[in-house]
Design an enzyme around this catalytic site. Structure first.
Site, PDB file in Angstrom:
ATOM      1  N   LYS A  43       0.843  -1.204   0.000  1.00 52.13           N
ATOM      2  CA  LYS A  43       0.000   0.000   0.000  1.00 52.13           C
ATOM      3  C   LYS A  43       0.876   1.251   0.000  1.00 52.13           C
ATOM      4  O   LYS A  43       2.077   1.171   0.297  1.00 52.13           O
ATOM      5  CB  LYS A  43      -0.904  -0.027   1.232  1.00 52.13           C
ATOM      6  CG  LYS A  43      -0.122   0.078   2.525  1.00 52.13           C
ATOM      7  CD  LYS A  43      -0.943  -0.289   3.740  1.00 52.13           C
ATOM      8  CE  LYS A  43      -0.123  -0.089   4.990  1.00 52.13           C
ATOM      9  NZ  LYS A  43      -0.617  -0.828   6.145  1.00 52.13           N
ATOM     10  N   TYR A 272      13.807  32.380   5.094  1.00 52.05           N
ATOM     11  CA  TYR A 272      12.592  33.033   5.614  1.00 52.05           C
ATOM     12  C   TYR A 272      12.604  33.139   7.132  1.00 52.05           C
ATOM     13  O   TYR A 272      12.931  32.187   7.837  1.00 52.05           O
ATOM     14  CB  TYR A 272      11.352  32.226   5.224  1.00 52.05           C
ATOM     15  CG  TYR A 272      11.002  32.256   3.758  1.00 52.05           C
ATOM     16  CD1 TYR A 272      10.670  33.467   3.124  1.00 52.05           C
ATOM     17  CD2 TYR A 272      10.982  31.087   3.007  1.00 52.05           C
ATOM     18  CE1 TYR A 272      10.324  33.482   1.780  1.00 52.05           C
ATOM     19  CE2 TYR A 272      10.635  31.094   1.663  1.00 52.05           C
ATOM     20  CZ  TYR A 272      10.307  32.297   1.051  1.00 52.05           C
ATOM     21  OH  TYR A 272       9.972  32.310  -0.270  1.00 52.05           O
TER      22      TYR A 272
END
Ligand SMILES: *Cc1c(COP(=O)(O)O)cnc(C)c1O
Length: 379
Positions: A43, A272
């Site tokens: 999965k 930032y």
């Protein structure tokens, strides 16, 4: 048939080692014993390793059983030529029931509606359908409660074309070798299996990697393995440190490269928010990898990467597609030099467990993030 993918030119490359997948499967088969079947959990695109390529590797190591979340993944596996049994774990939507017959997929059932839909399709196809029932014996997630089993078995008689071929459950704490919950839950599960006494007997499976490694008595007829096949222990570095005999091999690495090098003076704010300000003249390498590539912003000022076989700290905020590493102590770095985010370089290794620790998560999430957000290649 595997379609060759065009070579990728991204700076960021996830590399999967097929021989590691093969080896991990063989080691786990040896560990659980030849008589016990392994369902390879593929999965989430095989925990970021690529569902089809991984399934092919496991099949090459003798795997004949695969587990996926949704029916769509089962279709993809069949279309790629994967044989053996394929389990769909999360159910299906009305009108999809026909696909189980068409593609020979095995449904995991936990609602009456699913029984009804499968039964109608079985009658229409003039075929039997064998399904596995999911029981919630203590996970608090998917599955009918043990108290509902009696009624479920009674109603099952209304559907003569459906047969209960297996009974499965799932452990919430088997990654903790000390957990008392796991064995207690196993007792309850065994009771449930006995209660359902089918002819022929239903297949029992409850163990994930943690249970297969730390609670081998719970292996039953089959184990469902995910993380161990990808080379990690479910309890993280702790498991790996114990250097267990099977020594699983991580299959994924993730690399980028240096796009710019520069020196900045003391008191320079980096990225930032200027969450990092240099204390002295600092040499930085700008790396073209960021949170869009799964190198999460929460790793800002925490993660390390490998350059020239040495560890370099990520300084300042990780941006969408960029981040900065402090290479002041690493001589001779040049633009284009390879940078390892996950994996080994020289004598150093950064594991998914280490990154998970920095991120406050588990290796599973790191592998999914890196693997499913970047170009993958196999060698
Ligand atoms: C994903 C999954 C597994 C595999 O768990 P690992 O800890 O990765 O081995 C087993 N069973 C079920 C139901 C799962 O969803």
């Amino acid at each position: 048939m595997i379609h060759p993918q065009p070579p990728s030119r991204s700076f960021n490359q996830v590399c999967i080692d097929p021989s590691a997948l093969h080896e991990n499967f063989s080691k786990m088969q040896q560990r659980v014993g030849r008589d016990i079947r392994i369902m390879a959990m593929v999965k989430a695109d095989a925990y970021g390793h690529g569902m089809i390529r991984s399934a092919v590797c496991f099949a090459g190591a003798g795997c004949d059983c695969f587990g996926v979340a949704e029916i769509e993944e089962g279709l993809e596996l069949r279309q790629a030529g994967i044989q053996g049994q394929i389990f769909v774990l999360l159910g299906f939507q009305p009108s999809q029931e026909q696909l189980f017959f068409e593609y020979d997929l095995t449904p995991v059932v936990f609602t009456y509606q699913a029984l009804e839909l499968l039964s109608q399709a079985a009658v229409m196809n003039g075929k039997e359908m064998a399904f596995h029932l999911k029981i919630d014996c203590g996970m608090g997630r998917l599955g009918i409660m043990p108290s509902e089993l009696e009624e479920f078995l009674a109603r099952l008689k209304e559907f003569p074309k459906l047969s209960l071929a297996g009974i499965m459950s799932h452990f919430p704490m088997a990654d903790d070798a000390q957990s008392t919950h796991t064995l207690a839950m196993y007792q309850q599960y065994k009771k449930v299996c006995m209660q359902s006494s089918q002819q022929p007997p239903a297949l029992c499976h409850i163990a994930n990697s943690g249970a297969a490694l730390y609670f081998p008595k719970t292996s039953c007829d089959m184990v469902r393995l995910g993380i161990s096949l990808y080379g990690y222990y479910p309890d993280g570095a702790k498991g790996a440190q114990l250097a267990r005999d099977e020594k699983l091999v991580p299959a994924m690495s993730f690399t980028t490269q240096v796009v710019q090098i520069k020196s900045v003076p003391a008191a320079t704010g980096i990225s930032y928010g200027h969450t990092f300000v240099t204390e002295k003249e600092t040499k930085i390498a700008v790396l073209p990898v960021g949170y869009a590539d799964g190198f999460l912003r929460s790793l800002s000022n925490k993660a390390q990467v490998l350059i020239k076989g040495m560890r370099a700290r990520i300084i300042g905020r990780i941006c969408m597609n960029l981040c900065m590493a402090d290479i002041s102590e690493i001589p001779g770095v040049e633009t284009g030099d390879p940078v390892v985010i996950l994996g080994s370089q020289g004598a150093e290794t950064i594991t998914a467990d280490e990154i998970a620790e920095w991120m406050g998560t588990i290796s599973y999430e790191v592998l999914c993030l890196f693997g499913n957000n970047n170009d993958r290649n196999y060698n």
